[in-house]
Scaffold this active site. Structure first.
Site, short mmCIF file in Angstrom:
data_model
loop_
_atom_site.label_atom_id
_atom_site.label_comp_id
_atom_site.label_asym_id
_atom_site.label_seq_id
_atom_site.Cartn_x
_atom_site.Cartn_y
_atom_site.Cartn_z
N SER A 60 -21.53 0.77 0.21
CA SER A 60 -21.83 0.56 1.62
C SER A 60 -23.24 0.03 1.87
CB SER A 60 -21.63 1.86 2.39
OG SER A 60 -22.38 2.92 1.82
N HIS A 81 -27.34 5.46 6.68
CA HIS A 81 -27.22 4.08 6.20
C HIS A 81 -28.26 3.22 6.91
CE1 HIS A 81 -23.27 5.42 4.70
NE2 HIS A 81 -23.40 4.42 3.84
#
Length: 266
Positions: free
Chosen positions: A42, A248
């Site tokens: 990711s 993230h």
């Protein structure tokens, strides 16, 4: 045209080309012959940056992720963006390496965080006690030092076998927290310190395995310094909605953190 004028124009052209090379302005022309494949999890697909392509589905490949940004700036001869959210080293090996060929000249990859249960570590630390958090982090660190090196060796070996001439860049993970920072709630300083230490250990393991494989490791901790969580100008999401964005990089983390780290060695 007189000989003196021709000589003057030639001198000016030589100086201009030399300055362009020094300043890095000639890089796009040099990259025009690259055949670039972007692999990974990711952090390479761009989860958290938004603007996901419809074809990528649950892999969540973002137009704001560093591979796409590098491609846009450098116009390589070919570009295959196959990084996928949730990918482990085994997932990359089994689901992404078909994009590699003997003609591939440049590869980027992030992998390893999911192998040690990064998402579970953060969930434990957010929802459970400090002691449980530290224990879960320590379990992950143990996996980094025991089982992960062999998994990375296997992945890196397969990448090299498929693309023997490629320049392979392994990118690391950011250090997540600025200690003694601006946060007044959430995790304790002990938890934040443990998580940062785990990130350092993970990057160290990845750097060593990359070096052993003849690959280039490029860390991102320096780029993210001053932009960690609790810094006041975070390039990372904290606990967020949707939950998959949590921990993230934001779009700014891709363009200001990962892209420069990749560009400096690509």
């Amino acid at each position: 045209m007189s000989a003196s004028l021709r000589s003057l124009r030639a001198a000016v052209l030589a100086l201009t080309m030399g300055a362009a090379a020094v300043l890095g302005l000639a890089q796009p022309a040099a990259a025009a012959g690259e055949h670039y494949v972007a692999l990974g999890d990711s952090y390479s697909s761009g989860v958290g940056a938004g603007s996901y392509t419809s074809e990528s589905g649950d892999c969540k490949r973002s137009t704001k992720a560093y591979p796409q940004l590098w491609k846009n700036a450098n116009a390589p001869a070919s570009f295959k963006f196959v990084a996928c959210s949730g990918a482990t080293t085994t997932g990359v090996a089994g689901g992404q390496l078909g994009a590699l060929t003997s003609s591939t000249t440049l590869v980027s990859v992030t992998a390893g965080g999911n192998d040690v249960g990064f998402a579970d570590v953060m969930q434990t630390c957010v929802l459970q006690s400090e002691a449980n958090c530290v224990n879960r982090v320590n379990t992950a660190v143990s996996q980094m030092q025991t089982s992960l090196p062999g998994k990375l060796d296997s992945l890196y070996g397969t990448i090299r076998a498929r693309s023997p001439q490629a320049h392979v860049v392994v990118l690391g993970y950011p250090r997540f927290y600025k200690l003694s920072g601006t946060c007044i709630a959430g995790l304790t300083e002990t938890e934040r310190g443990a998580i940062n230490n785990a990130s350092d250990v993970l990057n160290g393991v990845m750097a060593k395995r990359a070096a052993n494989a003849g690959f280039t490791f490029s860390g991102v901790a320096d780029e993210f310094t001053g932009h960690e969580l609790c810094s006041g100008d975070a390039w990372l999401h904290s606990v967020s909605v949707p939950i998959t964005n949590s921990y993230h990089p934001k779009a700014a983390g891709q363009s200001g953190g990962y892209l420069p780290a990749f560009r400096s060695v690509a």
